[in-house]
Scaffold this active site. Structure first.
Site, PDB file in Angstrom:
ATOM      1  N   GLY A  13      54.545  -7.712   7.182  1.00  0.00           N
ATOM      2  CA  GLY A  13      54.403  -8.059   8.596  1.00  0.00           C
ATOM      3  C   GLY A  13      55.657  -8.537   9.295  1.00  0.00           C
ATOM      4  NE  ARG A  60      51.853  -2.925   8.140  1.00  0.00           N
ATOM      5  CZ  ARG A  60      51.448  -4.116   7.710  1.00  0.00           C
ATOM      6  NH1 ARG A  60      51.852  -5.203   8.319  1.00  0.00           N
ATOM      7  NH2 ARG A  60      50.638  -4.216   6.678  1.00  0.00           N
ATOM      8  CG  ASP A  92      48.014  -4.106   8.813  1.00  0.00           C
ATOM      9  OD1 ASP A  92      48.240  -5.311   8.598  1.00  0.00           O
ATOM     10  OD2 ASP A  92      47.303  -3.407   8.075  1.00  0.00           O
ATOM     11  CD  GLU A 147      54.497 -15.622   6.128  1.00  0.00           C
ATOM     12  OE1 GLU A 147      54.228 -14.526   6.691  1.00  0.00           O
ATOM     13  OE2 GLU A 147      53.889 -16.034   5.141  1.00  0.00           O
ATOM     14  CG  ASP A 148      53.397 -11.551   9.507  1.00  0.00           C
ATOM     15  OD1 ASP A 148      53.344 -12.560   8.754  1.00  0.00           O
ATOM     16  OD2 ASP A 148      52.694 -10.544   9.317  1.00  0.00           O
ATOM     17  CG  ASP A 204      44.920 -16.961   9.192  1.00  0.00           C
ATOM     18  OD1 ASP A 204      44.421 -17.763   9.971  1.00  0.00           O
ATOM     19  OD2 ASP A 204      44.248 -16.031   8.686  1.00  0.00           O
ATOM     20  CG  PHE A 211      42.525  -9.675  13.269  1.00  0.00           C
ATOM     21  CD1 PHE A 211      42.863 -10.091  11.994  1.00  0.00           C
ATOM     22  CD2 PHE A 211      42.858  -8.382  13.663  1.00  0.00           C
ATOM     23  CE1 PHE A 211      43.521  -9.237  11.114  1.00  0.00           C
ATOM     24  CE2 PHE A 211      43.507  -7.517  12.794  1.00  0.00           C
ATOM     25  CZ  PHE A 211      43.839  -7.941  11.527  1.00  0.00           C
ATOM     26  CB  VAL A 212      47.099 -11.088  16.740  1.00  0.00           C
ATOM     27  CG1 VAL A 212      46.514 -12.122  17.672  1.00  0.00           C
ATOM     28  CG2 VAL A 212      47.803 -11.774  15.577  1.00  0.00           C
ATOM     29  CE  LYS A 257      45.411 -15.658  13.507  1.00  0.00           C
ATOM     30  NZ  LYS A 257      44.495 -14.856  12.665  1.00  0.00           N
TER      31      LYS A 257
END
Ligand code: 5GP
Length: 188
Positions: free
Chosen positions: A49, A170, A164, A103-104, A107, A157-158, A135
């Site tokens: 990600g 992506r 993805d 990091e992307d 969570d 959820f994104v 988040k």
């Protein structure tokens, strides 16, 4: 600009536009250049990600630095159990080095705490985390090293800009959030 998109069976709507991602990334880069002046950190991107954020962020970083990647995955069916394995291992030269994990999205924080523990075993000089998205409501373990955050978002959820949905999305340049609750993701 498209504000609503369809991926597989789900509709997503725009959440963060590419111009805002670029602005925030530039600011984080400036901060990193100041914080790590006269040091030579190793940036470790968490695949898959992070690939777009890592590339754009590193273009804003003007201090000398090294770049590496790690790939981790959850054991199947245990997404929220914290059972993680490395599929592309950490570099082995982290001793006494300044590490910045990129990091992307954070969570639950399980992936990150696993990685931070593995990095600490090599006794680095310092470790910080830079995540494009966070988040806060989903976080299940405190991450003290989380120093640089692009955007705090709701627990939804994104997709896009590296993230993805079931393999797709992506390459989207903006970030989108799901319009409906995905049964498969509600338990994540
Ligand atoms: P954590 O271990 O913090 O729960 O999850 C980290 C990983 O889960 C991220 O690196 C990402 O791969 C995935 N993830 C968590 N939330 C989302 C999301 O909203 N969208 C997508 N596409 N992936 C997510």
């Amino acid at each position: 600009m498209t504000t609503t998109i369809q991926i597989h069976d789900q509709t997503f709507e725009i959440l963060i536009q590419k111009e805002n991602i670029a602005k925030r990334t530039r600011l984080i880069g400036i901060q990193l250049n100041l914080d790590y002046e006269k040091r030579c950190p190793i940036f470790i991107g968490v695949l898959n990600g992070c690939f777009l954020f890592m590339a754009d962020l590193l273009k804003e970083v003007t201090i000398p630095c090294e770049v590496a990647f790690v790939k981790v995955s959850s054991y199947q069916g245990t997404n929220s159990s914290g059972k993680i394995k490395e599929t592309l291992g950490l570099p082995e030269n982290l001793h006494n080095r300044d590490i910045i994990v990129v990091e992307d999205i954070v969570d639950t924080g399980f992936t990150l705490s696993y990685l931070l523990q593995a990095i600490q075993e090599q006794k680095p000089a310092s470790v910080k985390v830079c995540s494009l998205l966070l988040k806060p409501e989903a976080l299940k373990t405190p991450i003290e090293a989380l120093e640089y955050v692009g955007f705090e978002i709701a627990n939804e959820f994104v997709v896009g800009y590296g993230l993805d949905y079931d393999g797709l999305g992506r390459n989207l340049t903006d970030i989108y959030s799901v319009k409906t609750v995905l049964p498969a993701l509600a338990e994540m």
